[in-house]
Design an enzyme around this catalytic site. Structure first.
Site, PDB file in Angstrom:
ATOM      1  N   GLU A 103     -41.806 -34.379   0.283  1.00  0.00           N
ATOM      2  CA  GLU A 103     -41.850 -32.843  -0.874  1.00  0.00           C
ATOM      3  C   GLU A 103     -43.795 -33.073  -1.003  1.00  0.00           C
ATOM      4  O   GLU A 103     -44.250 -34.612  -0.789  1.00  0.00           O
ATOM      5  CB  GLU A 103     -41.608 -33.546  -2.487  1.00  0.00           C
ATOM      6  CG  GLU A 103     -41.257 -32.591  -3.423  1.00  0.00           C
ATOM      7  CD  GLU A 103     -41.843 -31.832  -3.613  1.00  0.00           C
ATOM      8  OE1 GLU A 103     -41.660 -30.881  -2.802  1.00  0.00           O
ATOM      9  OE2 GLU A 103     -40.610 -30.985  -3.554  1.00  0.00           O
ATOM     10  N   ASP A 104     -44.548 -32.781  -1.318  1.00  0.00           N
ATOM     11  CA  ASP A 104     -45.668 -32.185  -1.426  1.00  0.00           C
ATOM     12  C   ASP A 104     -46.068 -33.145  -2.864  1.00  0.00           C
ATOM     13  O   ASP A 104     -46.788 -33.696  -2.619  1.00  0.00           O
ATOM     14  CB  ASP A 104     -46.470 -30.889  -1.615  1.00  0.00           C
ATOM     15  CG  ASP A 104     -45.686 -29.441  -2.430  1.00  0.00           C
ATOM     16  OD1 ASP A 104     -44.500 -30.505  -3.046  1.00  0.00           O
ATOM     17  OD2 ASP A 104     -46.480 -29.211  -2.826  1.00  0.00           O
ATOM     18  N   ASP A 107     -43.449 -33.930 -10.105  1.00  0.00           N
ATOM     19  CA  ASP A 107     -44.049 -33.300 -11.227  1.00  0.00           C
ATOM     20  C   ASP A 107     -42.960 -33.608 -11.929  1.00  0.00           C
ATOM     21  O   ASP A 107     -43.138 -35.050 -13.070  1.00  0.00           O
ATOM     22  CB  ASP A 107     -44.912 -32.020 -11.647  1.00  0.00           C
ATOM     23  CG  ASP A 107     -44.857 -31.713 -12.863  1.00  0.00           C
ATOM     24  OD1 ASP A 107     -46.067 -32.556 -13.529  1.00  0.00           O
ATOM     25  OD2 ASP A 107     -45.779 -30.821 -12.785  1.00  0.00           O
ATOM     26  N   PHE A 156     -54.108 -29.631 -12.054  1.00  0.00           N
ATOM     27  CA  PHE A 156     -53.359 -28.810 -11.246  1.00  0.00           C
ATOM     28  C   PHE A 156     -54.146 -28.947 -10.046  1.00  0.00           C
ATOM     29  O   PHE A 156     -55.138 -29.383 -10.338  1.00  0.00           O
ATOM     30  CB  PHE A 156     -54.491 -27.471 -11.688  1.00  0.00           C
ATOM     31  CG  PHE A 156     -52.725 -26.680 -11.297  1.00  0.00           C
ATOM     32  CD1 PHE A 156     -52.989 -25.719  -9.497  1.00  0.00           C
ATOM     33  CD2 PHE A 156     -51.142 -26.474 -11.248  1.00  0.00           C
ATOM     34  CE1 PHE A 156     -51.956 -25.298  -8.919  1.00  0.00           C
ATOM     35  CE2 PHE A 156     -50.336 -25.096 -10.674  1.00  0.00           C
ATOM     36  CZ  PHE A 156     -50.861 -24.930  -9.623  1.00  0.00           C
ATOM     37  N   ARG A 169     -53.181 -23.518   0.688  1.00  0.00           N
ATOM     38  CA  ARG A 169     -52.967 -24.373   1.235  1.00  0.00           C
ATOM     39  C   ARG A 169     -54.064 -25.079   1.774  1.00  0.00           C
ATOM     40  O   ARG A 169     -53.375 -26.085   2.590  1.00  0.00           O
ATOM     41  CB  ARG A 169     -52.063 -23.833   1.189  1.00  0.00           C
ATOM     42  CG  ARG A 169     -50.421 -23.362   0.694  1.00  0.00           C
ATOM     43  CD  ARG A 169     -49.425 -22.691   1.316  1.00  0.00           C
ATOM     44  NE  ARG A 169     -48.102 -22.161   0.030  1.00  0.00           N
ATOM     45  CZ  ARG A 169     -46.922 -23.354  -0.161  1.00  0.00           C
ATOM     46  NH1 ARG A 169     -47.394 -24.030  -1.074  1.00  0.00           N
ATOM     47  NH2 ARG A 169     -46.841 -22.156  -1.360  1.00  0.00           N
TER      48      ARG A 169
END
Length: 183
Positions: A103-104, A107, A156, A169
């Site tokens: 996963e990136d 959160d 963020f 990205r």
């Protein structure tokens, strides 16, 4: 035309730091799985994890299989809705396989909790998680990654696969997005 500099508040993680950490994680994963005599199925979570997954698997020194899932809990928002939708499911069967979800970012943990439970319900032998970034202070459910690239503050972030509304990205490092962009 949008420019990186117009969106970046400040850089957070450099290309060099990313490369070094991927090498370390690849070695750790290799060591953890090398004596299992079983293939490892790596599941990349589209789209954000693609760059991390691509660089990470180059550092893993055992045979691996790769598949992808696309899920959504953000849409074009900067916060998770908490509702997880599978947009693209796996092509490979997971029953009796060791799974590594890549996963990136973790959160709230809601998406990964859903995916992990889903894979276990399908009969996966084991399910572990590798995440590029971890925002521990935002966690709403108990989800822990087995392999963490970097712990980051509650900001963020964009770059290295992470986006805001599908932009940024391809930034080759991680940066904090200006608040004015998403507020």
């Amino acid at each position: 035309m949008k420019k990186f500099e117009d969106a970046i508040d400040y850089p957070l993680i450099t290309k060099e730091e990313i490369k070094k950490r991927n090498r370390e994680l690849g070695q750790q994963i290799t060591n953890d799985y090398k004596n299992k005599n079983e293939n490892l199925l790596i599941i990349g979570i589209l789209r954000g994890a693609v760059m991390f997954l691509t660089d990470l698997v180059k550092e893993i020194e055992i045979p691996v299989q790769i598949d992808f899932m696309a899920v959504s809990s953000y849409g074009n928002s900067s916060t998770s809705s908490g509702i997880v939708r599978i947009i693209k499911d796996l092509e490979e069967e997971v029953e009796d396989k060791n799974i590594l979800i890549v996963e990136d970012i973790i959160d709230t943990g809601l998406t990964l909790k859903y995916i992990s439970e889903n894979l276990k319900a399908r009969g996966a032998k084991s399910v572990r998680i590798a995440t590029f970034l971890d925002k521990i202070e935002r966690r709403k459910v108990d989800v822990r990654a087995d392999y963490v690239g970097f712990n980051i503050p509650d900001e963020f972030v964009i770059g290295y696969g992470l986006d805001y509304a599908q932009d940024y990205r391809n930034l080759p490092y991680v940066a904090v997005l200006k608040h004015s962009i998403y507020e």
